[in-house]
Design a protein around this motif. Structure first.
Motif, PDB file in Angstrom:
ATOM      1  N   ARG A  95      31.323 -50.224  17.484  1.00  0.00           N
ATOM      2  CA  ARG A  95      30.145 -50.425  17.905  1.00  0.00           C
ATOM      3  C   ARG A  95      30.772 -50.564  19.391  1.00  0.00           C
ATOM      4  NH1 ARG A  95      28.354 -53.605  14.420  1.00  0.00           N
ATOM      5  NH2 ARG A  95      29.631 -55.908  14.718  1.00  0.00           N
ATOM      6  N   PHE A  96      32.181 -51.338  19.850  1.00  0.00           N
ATOM      7  CA  PHE A  96      32.978 -51.320  21.042  1.00  0.00           C
ATOM      8  C   PHE A  96      32.871 -49.950  21.681  1.00  0.00           C
ATOM      9  CE2 PHE A  96      36.529 -51.065  23.627  1.00  0.00           C
ATOM     10  CZ  PHE A  96      36.244 -52.875  24.939  1.00  0.00           C
ATOM     11  N   TYR A  97      33.891 -49.090  21.062  1.00  0.00           N
ATOM     12  CA  TYR A  97      33.934 -47.641  21.375  1.00  0.00           C
ATOM     13  C   TYR A  97      33.145 -46.869  21.718  1.00  0.00           C
ATOM     14  CZ  TYR A  97      39.161 -48.683  20.990  1.00  0.00           C
ATOM     15  OH  TYR A  97      40.205 -47.689  21.157  1.00  0.00           O
ATOM     16  N   LYS A  98      31.508 -47.144  20.567  1.00  0.00           N
ATOM     17  CA  LYS A  98      30.417 -46.382  21.170  1.00  0.00           C
ATOM     18  C   LYS A  98      30.483 -46.843  22.239  1.00  0.00           C
ATOM     19  CE  LYS A  98      26.498 -45.000  18.607  1.00  0.00           C
ATOM     20  NZ  LYS A  98      25.187 -45.500  17.712  1.00  0.00           N
ATOM     21  N   GLY A  99      29.659 -47.563  22.469  1.00  0.00           N
ATOM     22  CA  GLY A  99      29.395 -48.439  24.062  1.00  0.00           C
ATOM     23  C   GLY A  99      30.331 -47.262  25.305  1.00  0.00           C
ATOM     24  N   LEU A 100      31.277 -47.391  24.759  1.00  0.00           N
ATOM     25  CA  LEU A 100      32.772 -47.294  26.373  1.00  0.00           C
ATOM     26  C   LEU A 100      32.912 -45.663  26.007  1.00  0.00           C
ATOM     27  CD1 LEU A 100      34.571 -48.916  28.253  1.00  0.00           C
ATOM     28  CD2 LEU A 100      36.283 -48.898  25.825  1.00  0.00           C
ATOM     29  N   TYR A 101      32.903 -44.893  24.765  1.00  0.00           N
ATOM     30  CA  TYR A 101      32.748 -43.179  24.969  1.00  0.00           C
ATOM     31  C   TYR A 101      31.799 -43.092  24.201  1.00  0.00           C
ATOM     32  CZ  TYR A 101      38.096 -45.065  25.483  1.00  0.00           C
ATOM     33  OH  TYR A 101      39.064 -46.075  25.220  1.00  0.00           O
ATOM     34  N   PRO A 102      31.294 -42.124  25.709  1.00  0.00           N
ATOM     35  CA  PRO A 102      30.468 -41.403  25.470  1.00  0.00           C
ATOM     36  C   PRO A 102      30.676 -40.146  24.280  1.00  0.00           C
ATOM     37  CG  PRO A 102      31.113 -41.491  27.950  1.00  0.00           C
ATOM     38  CD  PRO A 102      31.829 -41.902  27.018  1.00  0.00           C
ATOM     39  N   ASP A 107      30.038 -39.934  12.651  1.00  0.00           N
ATOM     40  CA  ASP A 107      30.507 -39.097  11.440  1.00  0.00           C
ATOM     41  C   ASP A 107      31.415 -39.106  11.020  1.00  0.00           C
ATOM     42  OD1 ASP A 107      27.732 -38.688  10.981  1.00  0.00           O
ATOM     43  OD2 ASP A 107      27.213 -36.953  11.859  1.00  0.00           O
ATOM     44  N   LEU A 108      32.427 -38.603  12.317  1.00  0.00           N
ATOM     45  CA  LEU A 108      34.107 -38.570  11.963  1.00  0.00           C
ATOM     46  C   LEU A 108      34.532 -39.888  12.260  1.00  0.00           C
ATOM     47  CD1 LEU A 108      36.819 -37.218  12.185  1.00  0.00           C
ATOM     48  CD2 LEU A 108      36.226 -37.396  14.867  1.00  0.00           C
ATOM     49  N   TYR A 109      33.830 -41.068  12.680  1.00  0.00           N
ATOM     50  CA  TYR A 109      34.433 -42.326  12.408  1.00  0.00           C
ATOM     51  C   TYR A 109      34.704 -42.360  11.187  1.00  0.00           C
ATOM     52  CZ  TYR A 109      35.037 -47.138  12.432  1.00  0.00           C
ATOM     53  OH  TYR A 109      35.032 -48.311  12.172  1.00  0.00           O
ATOM     54  N   ALA A 135      44.273 -48.122  12.231  1.00  0.00           N
ATOM     55  CA  ALA A 135      42.797 -48.669  12.831  1.00  0.00           C
ATOM     56  C   ALA A 135      42.815 -48.149  14.152  1.00  0.00           C
ATOM     57  CB  ALA A 135      42.548 -50.153  12.693  1.00  0.00           C
ATOM     58  N   ALA A 136      44.120 -48.400  15.396  1.00  0.00           N
ATOM     59  CA  ALA A 136      44.100 -47.419  16.420  1.00  0.00           C
ATOM     60  C   ALA A 136      43.545 -45.950  16.438  1.00  0.00           C
ATOM     61  CB  ALA A 136      45.538 -47.912  16.852  1.00  0.00           C
ATOM     62  N   PHE A 137      44.862 -45.524  15.773  1.00  0.00           N
ATOM     63  CA  PHE A 137      44.285 -43.650  15.336  1.00  0.00           C
ATOM     64  C   PHE A 137      42.542 -43.119  14.522  1.00  0.00           C
ATOM     65  CE2 PHE A 137      48.592 -43.250  14.883  1.00  0.00           C
ATOM     66  CZ  PHE A 137      48.752 -42.134  15.632  1.00  0.00           C
ATOM     67  N   HIS A 138      42.085 -44.504  14.097  1.00  0.00           N
ATOM     68  CA  HIS A 138      40.789 -44.399  13.638  1.00  0.00           C
ATOM     69  C   HIS A 138      39.538 -44.147  14.797  1.00  0.00           C
ATOM     70  CE1 HIS A 138      38.277 -45.314  10.428  1.00  0.00           C
ATOM     71  NE2 HIS A 138      37.243 -44.984  11.054  1.00  0.00           N
ATOM     72  N   LEU A 139      39.929 -45.013  15.581  1.00  0.00           N
ATOM     73  CA  LEU A 139      39.315 -45.245  16.638  1.00  0.00           C
ATOM     74  C   LEU A 139      38.992 -44.361  17.884  1.00  0.00           C
ATOM     75  CD1 LEU A 139      39.751 -49.780  17.038  1.00  0.00           C
ATOM     76  CD2 LEU A 139      37.431 -47.714  15.875  1.00  0.00           C
ATOM     77  N   ALA A 140      40.678 -44.190  17.767  1.00  0.00           N
ATOM     78  CA  ALA A 140      40.820 -42.968  18.733  1.00  0.00           C
ATOM     79  C   ALA A 140      40.802 -42.039  18.595  1.00  0.00           C
ATOM     80  CB  ALA A 140      42.507 -43.205  19.124  1.00  0.00           C
ATOM     81  N   LEU A 141      41.262 -41.177  16.953  1.00  0.00           N
ATOM     82  CA  LEU A 141      40.701 -39.874  17.326  1.00  0.00           C
ATOM     83  C   LEU A 141      38.804 -39.749  17.123  1.00  0.00           C
ATOM     84  CD1 LEU A 141      42.969 -38.941  14.011  1.00  0.00           C
ATOM     85  CD2 LEU A 141      42.694 -38.536  16.175  1.00  0.00           C
ATOM     86  N   ALA A 142      38.226 -40.567  16.914  1.00  0.00           N
ATOM     87  CA  ALA A 142      36.755 -40.684  16.902  1.00  0.00           C
ATOM     88  C   ALA A 142      35.856 -40.837  17.822  1.00  0.00           C
ATOM     89  CB  ALA A 142      35.750 -42.375  15.875  1.00  0.00           C
TER      90      ALA A 142
END
Length: 293
Positions: A95-102, A107-109, A135-142
Motif C-alpha cells: 500500500r505504501f509503494y502503491k501510493g508513492l510510485y505511479p 498484477d506484477l506484484y 521482499a526488497a526485490f519484490h517491491l522494487a520490481l513491482a
C-alpha cells in the motif's frame, strides 16, 4: 541514462568523491566496483537523490535527481542495509509503494509471490536476512522502474534465488529497456550479467568501459616455450615452464602467432573482470588502465 559529471562531495575534511564522472547508457547493466571506501555507496546516494553534490551535476535522462520527486518515482533502489517500517507487513509495504510510485503494477506484484513466496501478513523485520532482501526485490520490481540501482543486491540470497533474481532483472532490461546499476564485490556474478563496468578508488573513476571493449583487445596467453615473435607483450610472468603473457591484440591474431612458434602448449584467454580489478588497483606490477586505454 545515468550521468554524474565532475561530482565532488566532502564530509568535513574527507573527500568522498573527487571530480567523479560516471555514465550508464540507457538499457545497460552497469557494474560499479571498487574496494571498501572507494566511494561507491556515496555515488549511489547521489544517483538516487539522497545527497546533493558539492559541485558537478547528477542527472537521470537529462533531469536533475536531487529534490526532484518525478525523477525519483522512476528509480527503484535497494541499498545494502535495507529498511522497512518496524511493524510493516508485505501488504503494508504494498500500500505504501502503491501510493508513492505511479507505475506500481498490482498484477506484477501478485505474480511475484509465485517466485518469492513470502508471507503476506508477517512482520518483515522478523524475516531472515535473505527473506528481507527478497521482499526488497519484490517491491522494487513491482514499481516497474525505468532505473534500478542495487547496492550489494544478492548478499544474503542463496545461489538458486540469486540466479532467479538476476533472471528477473535481465528480463526487465530486455523487455522494457530498464537501466540497471549494480554495485557489488562479487565480480564473477557481475561479469555474467553486466555489459558496462566502472572501477572506482579513492572517490575517482579509474576506468569505465564496456566489458566487451575491456576484454576484446587484450588477452592472456599461457604458453610453454619461447615468446612468439610479433606479439605486443605488455606484461610477462613465469611459473616453472609456463609463461603468462598479457598481449594486445585480437584472440585470433595472438593464436596465429603463438601457433607459428610451435610451442609444446598454448592457450589464449580473455582477462576476467576479477583480473582487471586486481591489476587496476595495483595487485600486479603493471596497470590495466595503461593496457586498455
Amino acid at each position: 541514462m545515468l550521468e554524474m559529471n565532475s561530482v565532488t562531495k566532502t564530509f568535513g575534511t574527507f573527500k568522498a568523491l573527487d571530480n567523479l564522472t560516471l555514465t550508464v547508457p540507457q538499457g545497460a547493466v552497469y557494474g560499479l566496483v571498487g574496494p571498501n571506501g572507494a566511494g561507491k555507496s556515496t555515488a549511489i546516494r547521489h544517483l538516487t537523490g539522497v545527497y546533493r553534490p558539492d559541485s558537478g551535476t547528477v542527472q537521470v535522462d537529462g533531469q536533475p535527481v536531487y529534490e526532484n520527486p518525478a525523477v525519483k518515482s522512476d528509480i527503484g533502489y535497494i541499498p545494502d542495509e535495507i529498511f522497512f517500517f518496524p511493524s510493516a507487513t508485505m501488504e503494508d509495504m504494498r500500500r505504501f509503494y502503491k501510493g508513492l510510485y505511479p507505475r506500481f503494477d498490482e498484477d506484477l506484484y501478485r505474480r511475484l509471490y509465485d517466485i518469492f513466496r513470502l508471507p503476506k501478513n508477517g512482520q518483515i523485520r522478523r524475516f531472515s536476512k535473505g527473506m528481507q532482501k527478497q521482499a526488497a526485490f519484490h517491491l522494487a520490481l513491482a514499481i516497474r522502474p525505468k532505473v534500478l540501482i542495487l547496492d550489494e543486491p544478492v548478499d544474503g540470497l542463496d545461489p538458486v534465488m540469486r540466479r532467479q533474481v538476476m533472471s528477473l532483472i535481465l528480463s526487465d532490461v530486455a523487455e522494457y529497456g530498464t537501466t540497471v546499476l549494480i554495485s557489488s564485490h562479487n565480480l564473477r556474478e557481475l561479469e555474467d550479467v553486466c555489459d558496462h563496468v566502472g572501477i572506482m578508488d579513492h572517490g575517482k573513476m579509474l576506468l569505465e568501459k564496456s566489458l566487451a571493449d575491456m576484454q576484446g583487445t587484450t588477452h592472456k596467453l599461457q604458453i610453454v616455450g619461447g615468446v612468439p615473435e610479433g606479439l605486443e607483450v605488455l606484461h610477462e610472468s613465469s611459473s616453472g615452464r609456463l609463461k603468462t603473457l598479457i598481449c594486445r591484440g585480437q584472440a585470433w591474431e595472438i593464436s596465429t602467432k603463438a601457433a607459428a612458434a610451435k610451442p609444446a602448449y598454448f592457450d589464449v584467454l580473455p582477462l576476467s573482470l576479477e583480473e582487471i580489478f586486481i591489476y587496476e588497483l595495483g595487485g600486479a606490477d603493471y596497470a590495466v588502465k595503461d593496457i586498455l586505454l
